[in-house]
Design a protein around this motif. Structure first.
Motif, mmCIF file in Angstrom:
data_model
loop_
_atom_site.group_PDB
_atom_site.id
_atom_site.type_symbol
_atom_site.label_atom_id
_atom_site.label_comp_id
_atom_site.label_asym_id
_atom_site.label_seq_id
_atom_site.Cartn_x
_atom_site.Cartn_y
_atom_site.Cartn_z
ATOM 1 N N THR A 1 0.665 8.674 -5.531
ATOM 2 C CA THR A 1 1.176 8.324 -4.140
ATOM 3 C C THR A 1 0.072 7.470 -3.283
ATOM 4 O OG1 THR A 1 2.340 10.483 -4.029
ATOM 5 C CG2 THR A 1 2.155 9.141 -1.898
ATOM 6 N N GLY A 2 -0.940 7.677 -3.188
ATOM 7 C CA GLY A 2 -2.087 7.016 -2.476
ATOM 8 C C GLY A 2 -2.213 5.650 -3.141
ATOM 9 N N ALA A 3 -2.197 5.557 -4.369
ATOM 10 C CA ALA A 3 -2.430 4.342 -5.082
ATOM 11 C C ALA A 3 -0.959 3.241 -4.906
ATOM 12 C CB ALA A 3 -2.154 4.403 -6.583
ATOM 13 N N LEU A 4 0.064 3.919 -4.804
ATOM 14 C CA LEU A 4 1.407 3.152 -4.250
ATOM 15 C C LEU A 4 1.295 2.710 -2.776
ATOM 16 C CD1 LEU A 4 4.300 4.922 -6.449
ATOM 17 C CD2 LEU A 4 2.950 2.663 -6.831
ATOM 18 N N VAL A 5 0.747 3.835 -2.120
ATOM 19 C CA VAL A 5 0.478 3.268 -0.622
ATOM 20 C C VAL A 5 -0.165 2.061 -0.590
ATOM 21 C CG1 VAL A 5 -0.537 3.881 1.457
ATOM 22 C CG2 VAL A 5 0.958 5.576 0.429
ATOM 23 N N ARG A 6 -1.411 2.033 -1.325
ATOM 24 C CA ARG A 6 -2.437 0.897 -1.351
ATOM 25 C C ARG A 6 -1.770 -0.461 -1.827
ATOM 26 N NH1 ARG A 6 -7.885 2.222 -1.093
ATOM 27 N NH2 ARG A 6 -8.129 -0.066 -1.038
ATOM 28 N N VAL A 7 -0.758 -0.310 -2.874
ATOM 29 C CA VAL A 7 -0.038 -1.644 -3.253
ATOM 30 C C VAL A 7 0.769 -2.179 -2.057
ATOM 31 C CG1 VAL A 7 1.590 -2.280 -4.980
ATOM 32 C CG2 VAL A 7 -0.285 -0.852 -5.635
ATOM 33 N N GLY A 8 1.620 -1.223 -1.607
ATOM 34 C CA GLY A 8 2.571 -1.425 -0.448
ATOM 35 C C GLY A 8 1.883 -2.133 0.719
ATOM 36 N N GLN A 9 0.619 -1.529 1.208
ATOM 37 C CA GLN A 9 -0.143 -2.197 2.099
ATOM 38 C C GLN A 9 -0.689 -3.651 1.943
ATOM 39 O OE1 GLN A 9 -3.273 0.858 2.348
ATOM 40 N NE2 GLN A 9 -2.544 1.947 4.032
ATOM 41 N N ALA A 10 -0.929 -3.840 0.450
ATOM 42 C CA ALA A 10 -1.362 -5.112 0.012
ATOM 43 C C ALA A 10 -0.351 -6.267 0.024
ATOM 44 C CB ALA A 10 -1.771 -5.198 -1.287
ATOM 45 N N LEU A 11 0.902 -5.581 -0.247
ATOM 46 C CA LEU A 11 2.164 -6.333 -0.101
ATOM 47 C C LEU A 11 2.381 -6.903 1.446
ATOM 48 C CD1 LEU A 11 4.501 -4.849 -2.580
ATOM 49 C CD2 LEU A 11 3.445 -7.119 -2.990
ATOM 50 N N GLY A 12 2.335 -5.866 2.465
ATOM 51 C CA GLY A 12 2.595 -5.792 3.653
ATOM 52 C C GLY A 12 1.496 -7.010 4.191
ATOM 53 N N ASP A 13 0.357 -7.034 3.745
ATOM 54 C CA ASP A 13 -0.695 -7.966 3.987
ATOM 55 C C ASP A 13 -0.313 -9.210 3.785
ATOM 56 O OD1 ASP A 13 -2.272 -6.172 5.189
ATOM 57 O OD2 ASP A 13 -3.853 -5.834 3.504
ATOM 58 N N ARG A 14 0.094 -9.550 2.580
ATOM 59 C CA ARG A 14 0.650 -10.867 1.944
ATOM 60 C C ARG A 14 1.844 -11.236 2.950
ATOM 61 N NH1 ARG A 14 -0.645 -12.270 -3.359
ATOM 62 N NH2 ARG A 14 -2.590 -11.679 -3.598
ATOM 63 N N ILE A 15 2.573 -10.587 3.282
ATOM 64 C CA ILE A 15 3.734 -10.943 4.154
ATOM 65 C C ILE A 15 3.144 -11.292 5.565
ATOM 66 C CG2 ILE A 15 5.895 -10.096 5.107
ATOM 67 C CD1 ILE A 15 6.292 -8.353 3.227
ATOM 68 N N GLY B 1 -8.296 -5.920 -3.823
ATOM 69 C CA GLY B 1 -8.721 -4.682 -4.403
ATOM 70 C C GLY B 1 -7.331 -3.875 -4.656
ATOM 71 N N TRP B 2 -6.364 -4.466 -4.797
ATOM 72 C CA TRP B 2 -5.106 -3.680 -4.948
ATOM 73 C C TRP B 2 -4.791 -3.453 -6.472
ATOM 74 C CZ3 TRP B 2 -0.966 -5.994 -7.398
ATOM 75 C CH2 TRP B 2 -0.942 -7.642 -7.354
ATOM 76 N N SER B 3 -4.968 -4.337 -7.339
ATOM 77 C CA SER B 3 -4.670 -4.551 -8.611
ATOM 78 C C SER B 3 -4.956 -3.321 -9.626
ATOM 79 C CB SER B 3 -4.985 -5.649 -9.421
ATOM 80 O OG SER B 3 -6.721 -5.730 -9.373
ATOM 81 N N PRO B 4 -6.167 -2.603 -9.330
ATOM 82 C CA PRO B 4 -6.669 -1.237 -9.845
ATOM 83 C C PRO B 4 -5.658 -0.252 -9.729
ATOM 84 C CG PRO B 4 -8.601 -2.443 -8.761
ATOM 85 C CD PRO B 4 -7.263 -3.158 -8.346
ATOM 86 N N PHE B 5 -4.871 -0.249 -8.539
ATOM 87 C CA PHE B 5 -4.204 0.883 -8.278
ATOM 88 C C PHE B 5 -2.612 0.618 -9.113
ATOM 89 C CE2 PHE B 5 -7.072 0.376 -4.572
ATOM 90 C CZ PHE B 5 -7.311 2.006 -4.229
#
Length: 205
Positions: free
Chosen positions: A130-144, A151-155
């Protein structure tokens, strides 16, 4: 190492899920929801998720104690304990002892989470994503928002490893149920060997 451990966690969780008919040996968020549902519906199996959660916490405590016992060789001690518990689970399952097998599995998964968690402030979740997917979602939000995310690819790799491990565990349990946990034991032993090699190359434990 984290990706390799996540694959092991997915594999073992799938075998445990199929063994205990719908409960988890590493995903305690799911077990907590199932516990609440069982309480609300008056299900007779209410003790199953409760004991699995308690066993997971005890496994984390065991792994923490072993890992912090000395300054060096944390991974060796924790992974050795995980291997021993998986051997116990496989042996118990082969003898038809479901409860002892599940106890060993949930203890092993709790301990597995402490393999890399020397840092209490930023523990690495290895059996839940769950935490890993939150980090990926945060990265997508930052891109938007036009912010460069890093640092999101490891997740993504961690999530993919858990998914792949669960798929392999499900396949192994369905095709060769008597050998599934022994496959997990073999893979855990390979992880231990890999950790020893990496420790020697880096000059640390």
């Amino acid at each position: 190492m984290a990706i390799g451990i996540a694959l092991l966690a997915g594999f073992v969780d799938a075998t445990g899920f199929l063994q205990v008919d719908g409960y988890y040996v590493s995903f305690m968020t799911g077990n907590t929801t199932l516990l609440a549902l069982d309480i609300a519906s008056g299900a007779r199996r209410v003790l199953v998720p409760a004991l699995l959660i308690a066993g997971f916490v005890l496994g984390v405590a065991l792994g923490t104690w072993l890992g912090d016992f000395r300054q060096t060789h944390r991974k060796r001690r924790v992974l050795s304990a995980v291997i021993a518990l998986l051997v116990g689970a496989a042996s118990a399952r082969a003898s038809g002892w479901q409860a002892p097998s599940l106890a060993c599995l949930v203890l092993a998964m709790g301990a597995l989470n402490t393999t890399l968690s020397g840092n209490r402030r930023n523990p690495v979740g290895l059996t839940y994503m769950t935490g890993a997917l939150v980090r990926v979602g945060q990265a997508l939000g930052d891109r938007i928002n036009g912010t460069r995310a890093s640092g999101w690819s490891p997740f993504v790799w961690l999530w993919g490893a858990l998914l792949a491990g669960a798929f392999l565990g499900a396949m192994a349990t369905q095709q060769v149920p008597s050998a599934a946990l022994w496959i997990a034991v073999t893979y855990a032993a390979l992880l231990l060997l890999a950790s020893e090699v990496m420790a020697r190359r880096s000059g640390s434990a």
